[in-house]
Design a protein around this motif. Structure first.
Motif, mmCIF file in Angstrom:
data_model
loop_
_atom_site.group_PDB
_atom_site.id
_atom_site.type_symbol
_atom_site.label_atom_id
_atom_site.label_comp_id
_atom_site.label_asym_id
_atom_site.label_seq_id
_atom_site.Cartn_x
_atom_site.Cartn_y
_atom_site.Cartn_z
ATOM 1 N N PRO A 140 63.485 77.519 17.811
ATOM 2 C CA PRO A 140 64.389 76.662 18.593
ATOM 3 C C PRO A 140 64.527 77.186 20.025
ATOM 4 O O PRO A 140 64.399 78.397 20.259
ATOM 5 C CB PRO A 140 65.730 76.790 17.858
ATOM 6 C CG PRO A 140 65.391 77.274 16.495
ATOM 7 C CD PRO A 140 64.118 78.060 16.605
ATOM 8 N N GLY A 141 64.815 76.316 20.969
ATOM 9 C CA GLY A 141 64.873 76.667 22.390
ATOM 10 C C GLY A 141 65.838 77.798 22.702
ATOM 11 O O GLY A 141 65.605 78.597 23.612
ATOM 12 N N THR A 142 66.932 77.892 21.973
ATOM 13 C CA THR A 142 67.898 78.972 22.251
ATOM 14 C C THR A 142 67.569 80.234 21.466
ATOM 15 O O THR A 142 68.194 81.262 21.668
ATOM 16 C CB THR A 142 69.334 78.535 21.886
ATOM 17 O OG1 THR A 142 69.303 78.028 20.547
ATOM 18 C CG2 THR A 142 69.846 77.491 22.841
ATOM 19 N N THR A 199 68.924 76.320 31.217
ATOM 20 C CA THR A 199 68.313 75.240 31.992
ATOM 21 C C THR A 199 67.079 75.766 32.727
ATOM 22 O O THR A 199 66.039 75.105 32.765
ATOM 23 C CB THR A 199 69.342 74.673 32.994
ATOM 24 O OG1 THR A 199 70.499 74.297 32.265
ATOM 25 C CG2 THR A 199 68.793 73.476 33.742
ATOM 26 N N ALA A 200 67.190 76.978 33.293
ATOM 27 C CA ALA A 200 66.019 77.562 33.968
ATOM 28 C C ALA A 200 65.032 78.101 32.946
ATOM 29 O O ALA A 200 63.823 77.858 33.043
ATOM 30 C CB ALA A 200 66.466 78.681 34.908
ATOM 31 N N LYS A 201 65.527 78.793 31.947
ATOM 32 C CA LYS A 201 64.666 79.464 30.953
ATOM 33 C C LYS A 201 63.727 78.478 30.236
ATOM 34 O O LYS A 201 62.563 78.785 29.966
ATOM 35 C CB LYS A 201 65.573 80.190 29.936
ATOM 36 C CG LYS A 201 64.857 81.052 28.907
ATOM 37 C CD LYS A 201 64.709 80.329 27.594
ATOM 38 C CE LYS A 201 64.105 81.145 26.497
ATOM 39 N NZ LYS A 201 62.748 81.607 26.687
ATOM 40 N N GLN A 202 64.237 77.281 29.968
ATOM 41 C CA GLN A 202 63.425 76.345 29.175
ATOM 42 C C GLN A 202 62.163 75.903 29.920
ATOM 43 O O GLN A 202 61.194 75.482 29.290
ATOM 44 C CB GLN A 202 64.264 75.139 28.732
ATOM 45 C CG GLN A 202 64.742 74.267 29.870
ATOM 46 C CD GLN A 202 65.817 73.273 29.442
ATOM 47 O OE1 GLN A 202 66.007 73.019 28.262
ATOM 48 N NE2 GLN A 202 66.514 72.698 30.413
ATOM 49 N N PHE A 203 62.183 76.054 31.267
ATOM 50 C CA PHE A 203 60.983 75.671 32.013
ATOM 51 C C PHE A 203 60.156 76.873 32.460
ATOM 52 O O PHE A 203 59.175 76.732 33.173
ATOM 53 C CB PHE A 203 61.369 74.797 33.202
ATOM 54 C CG PHE A 203 62.019 73.517 32.764
ATOM 55 C CD1 PHE A 203 61.308 72.607 31.976
ATOM 56 C CD2 PHE A 203 63.341 73.251 33.060
ATOM 57 C CE1 PHE A 203 61.912 71.433 31.523
ATOM 58 C CE2 PHE A 203 63.946 72.083 32.613
ATOM 59 C CZ PHE A 203 63.233 71.179 31.839
ATOM 60 N N LEU A 204 60.576 78.062 32.061
ATOM 61 C CA LEU A 204 59.751 79.246 32.320
ATOM 62 C C LEU A 204 58.821 79.447 31.128
ATOM 63 O O LEU A 204 57.606 79.302 31.234
ATOM 64 C CB LEU A 204 60.638 80.464 32.566
ATOM 65 C CG LEU A 204 61.495 80.369 33.844
ATOM 66 C CD1 LEU A 204 62.450 81.542 33.970
ATOM 67 C CD2 LEU A 204 60.602 80.297 35.085
ATOM 68 N N THR A 205 59.385 79.774 29.986
ATOM 69 C CA THR A 205 58.531 79.967 28.802
ATOM 70 C C THR A 205 58.862 78.972 27.696
ATOM 71 O O THR A 205 58.148 78.906 26.707
ATOM 72 C CB THR A 205 58.756 81.366 28.193
ATOM 73 O OG1 THR A 205 60.145 81.498 27.896
ATOM 74 C CG2 THR A 205 58.323 82.457 29.153
#
Ligand code: PMP
Ligand code: GLN
Length: 387
Positions: A64-66, A259-265
């Motif tokens: 999961p994303g988190t 919000t930033a992390k989800q578009f890094l990895t």
């Protein structure tokens, strides 16, 4: 036609990290690598087995994303057990690709171009890069060796109306300083008074020596709601290559970081996540064992470096010792570290790369002691050639 530089302006000057340069030199020359901070002994075997079991059990697709819910639960339990901090594992805990991504994502999430980030200097190299990526400006407050006391007047003076964030690293890489409760209290009071956000890098939280304690900034009055705390399984459990880190903080801040992390990895390390959950649930025993072993290694390496002739600053925490190279007749750590592999077969890190003004750290060299005793002894033996 005039050609624009390839590298974007915001990244100009960042070059190759010193860790990559020095670890490559170590491999090329077959040197003992006391440069980049990674242990040469893996963490608890049952934790490694948990990762193997997870791969075999098919935990191989995107988590999961988190982060794995079990890991988020274990991180929350760890924070409560060690520090009495209670976080909702669903909204106030975020698993990241090491502390590096946690720091970068937080800076990208919270810093606008022109904002200032006040950080303790010398600073871990990814801070300058992360602030640069966000378009911010890093404002250093120097911890002067050997005392490394926090200069509160300098800290106060560094805060301006443009200050968005205080970035506090304790235990501190590279000096090994551990901020005292009184120093942390003063940082907390300043943050509350000036209504600042705070990012704390606590990756060495369990590596504090001589009976000292690590106190998270988030535990001070008025801090829980303004602090993003970062840590990582790399240092506490000696699995640096797994790159499992995390962020804890109030929901609003963690959502911003996500919000930033989800578009890094987006996500990473699926099978390592349940393994790190298992590690966090082993309680204090492996943490204390590692701490005690490292304290003995600190003493071993510092004694050896002293014998060689360096002026040695024994750290209160982390796994790095700093030396002043001037007693041996050297005055440029970068030059010495570039020569050392071929001259002595040893690699170290020139501390000047951690300073905004490299001149301030020109005489300092950092040595990692998270290595087997025989490796530390071999390094010291080889360094005797410098005398
Ligand atoms: N912060 C500090 C102070 C560090 O020394 C390191 C080194 N690993 C990191 C962050 C990055 O941690 P990770 O390997 O978990 O990305
Ligand atoms: N944190 C480690 C150090 O300071 C290195 C991590 C890295 O290579 N980026 O040595």
């Amino acid at each position: 036609m005039p050609r624009r530089p390839l590298l974007a302006d915001r990244l100009s000057g960042l070059g190759t990290t010193i860790f990559a340069e020095m670890s490559r030199l170590a491999v090329e020359t077959g040197s003992v690598n006391l440069g980049q901070g990674f242990p040469d002994t893996d963490g608890p075997p049952e934790v490694a087995e948990a990762a193997v079991a997870a791969i075999r059990a098919g935990v191989n697709q995107y988590p999961p994303g988190t982060g794995d819910p079990e890991l988020r639960q274990a991180i929350a339990e760890h924070q409560e057990r060690c520090y009495g901090l209670c976080w909702d594992p669903d909204t106030e805990v975020l698993v990241t690709t090491g502390a590096t991504e946690a720091l970068a994502a937080t800076l990208l999430a919270l810093v606008d171009p022109g904002d200032e980030v006040v950080a303790l200097e010398p600073f871990y190299d990814s801070y300058a890069a992360g602030v640069a990526l966000a378009g911010g400006r890093l404002v250093p407050v120097t911890l002067e060796l050997p005392e490394c006391a926090l200069d509160l007047d300098a800290l106060r003076a560094a805060v301006t109306p443009r200050t968005r964030l205080l970035l506090i690293n304790s235990p501190h890489n590279p000096t090994g300083a551990v901020l005292s409760r009184a120093e942390l209290q003063a940082v907390a009071e300043l943050a509350v008074e000036r209504d600042l956000l705070v990012l704390t890098d606590e990756v060495y939280e369990h590596l504090v020596f001589d009976g000292r304690e690590h106190v998270p900034l988030a535990t001070f009055p008025g801090m829980r709601e303004r602090t993003v705390s970062v840590s990582s399984a790399g240092k506490s459990y000696s699995f640096t290559g797994w790159k499992i880190g995390w962020v804890t903080g109030p929901g609003e801040l963690v959502t911003a970081v996500r919000t930033a992390k989800q578009f890094l990895t987006y996500v990473s390390g699926a099978p390592f996540q349940p393994a790190v959950a298992a590690a966090l649930r082993l309680g204090d025993a492996p943490l204390h064992q590692l701490r005690d072993a490292l304290q003995a290694k600190r003493d071993r390496l510092c004694a050896g470096l002293r014998e060689v002739g360096f002026a040695v600053h024994a750290p209160a925490g982390t796994y790095f010792a700093t030396t002043d190279i001037r007693p041996l007749g050297f005055d440029d750590g970068l030059q010495l570290c570039r020569e050392l592999p071929r001259r002595c077969g040893v690699v170290a890190i020139p501390s000047q790369v951690f300073y905004a003004d490299p001149e301030r750290g020109r005489h300092l060299v950092r040595w990692a002691f998270c290595k087997r005793d025989e490796v530390l002894d071999l390094a010291v033996e080889r360094l005797r050639a410098l005398r």
